[in-house]
Design an enzyme around this catalytic site. Structure first.
Site, mmCIF file in Angstrom:
data_model
loop_
_atom_site.group_PDB
_atom_site.id
_atom_site.type_symbol
_atom_site.label_atom_id
_atom_site.label_comp_id
_atom_site.label_asym_id
_atom_site.label_seq_id
_atom_site.Cartn_x
_atom_site.Cartn_y
_atom_site.Cartn_z
ATOM 1 N NE ARG A 146 -3.918 1.808 2.575
ATOM 2 C CZ ARG A 146 -4.803 1.819 3.563
ATOM 3 N NH1 ARG A 146 -4.800 0.851 4.472
ATOM 4 N NH2 ARG A 146 -5.701 2.772 3.634
ATOM 5 C CB THR A 237 -2.746 -3.917 0.589
ATOM 6 O OG1 THR A 237 -1.600 -3.067 0.513
ATOM 7 C CG2 THR A 237 -3.947 -3.122 1.052
ATOM 8 C CB CYS A 238 0.144 -2.720 4.852
ATOM 9 S SG CYS A 238 1.496 -3.904 4.734
ATOM 10 C CG ASP A 239 -5.629 -0.604 7.936
ATOM 11 O OD1 ASP A 239 -6.247 0.103 7.118
ATOM 12 O OD2 ASP A 239 -5.676 -0.423 9.169
#
Length: 259
Positions: A146, A237-239
């Protein structure tokens, strides 16, 4: 008097030292920022090259006779000459996401390499090594960073807006062998403690139980029916709202072959 001169000398030296340290910090920070911005620029240039290749190949696909002897579609012929690890292409309307999908023998290689296998902060969009592109079953997982310049999976967070979600339910996913429409049915934030990347299901009921857990976590309720023979496309994806790098933003969609 001597003591006074010594004190002034010490203060002057300390002042110069502080200025040098501040200058060094400023120089190092500027270098890092310039390096990051250059990486963003270089990544977009590299991606633009392969996007052009793919678009030209796809435009010419109708005029070409099928694929090769292995059943690989003609639209991927040029891409495979660039990198035989390319297994597909993902495109999401309403975003800048239009990228090749890579697959290696593990889930680490393309985290830090682009489709040319060059070192890259942005990495690539890549398929879980456990998936078989020749036979997409159950949970098909694509990973991507991300990025803060919105490249790669940086725009997946648009799905956290309900108006965007309602208008862009369909994701386009092409593989070496088939073309798919993927209808989004679940969007949520989670941590790595929730194992949404399972690919091994011994029974239909085990798979459907897994799908129900995905539906339960979604911030939207679509009522879309998922059967035991329906593969799910998972985008991960990353958060950054979760501490410790464990946060994930996850999108799930039902895969259907185009007729």
């Amino acid at each position: 008097m001597a003591t006074g001169r010594n004190d002034r000398g010490i203060r002057k030296f300390i002042g110069k030292l502080v200025n040098m340290v501040c200058f060094g910090i400023m120089f190092f920070s500027s270098y890092q920022i310039i390096s990051i911005l250059y990486d963003y620029y270089a990544n977009r240039q590299v991606l633009a090259e392969i996007q052009e290749v793919y678009q030209e190949s796809r435009d010419g696909e109708d005029s070409q006779e099928g694929g090769d002897m292995k059943g690989i579609r003609s639209s991927f012929t040029e891409l495979l000459r660039i990198n035989p690890d390319i297994v597909g292409w993902i495109e999401i309307p309403g975003t800048d996401i239009s990228y090749p999908v890579l697959q290696a023998e593990n889930n680490e290689f393309y985290l830090t390499r682009n489709y040319k296998k060059e070192k890259s902060r942005a990495g690539s969009i890549f398929m879980d090594y456990r998936n078989d592109v020749k036979d997409l079953k159950r949970n098909v997982i694509l990973y991507g960073h991300r990025m803060k310049d919105d490249s790669m999976f940086g725009q997946l967070d648009k799905y956290l807006s309900e108006p965007f979600f309602r208008r862009h339910r369909t994701i386009y996913f092409d593989t070496l062998y088939e073309s798919y429409d993927a209808e989004v049915f679940a969007v949520y934030k989670t941590t790595t403690d929730f194992y949404y990347i399972d690919t091994d299901f011994s029974t239909d009921e085990e798979y459907l139980s897994f799908v129900r857990r995905l539906l339960d976590r979604s911030v939207y309720k679509t009522g879309l029916a998922i059967g035991p023979d329906d593969p799910v496309l998972t985008l991960s994806t990353c958060d950054y709202t979760f501490p410790g790098g464990k946060g994930r933003l996850v999108i799930h969609a039902r895969l259907k072959k185009k007729m």
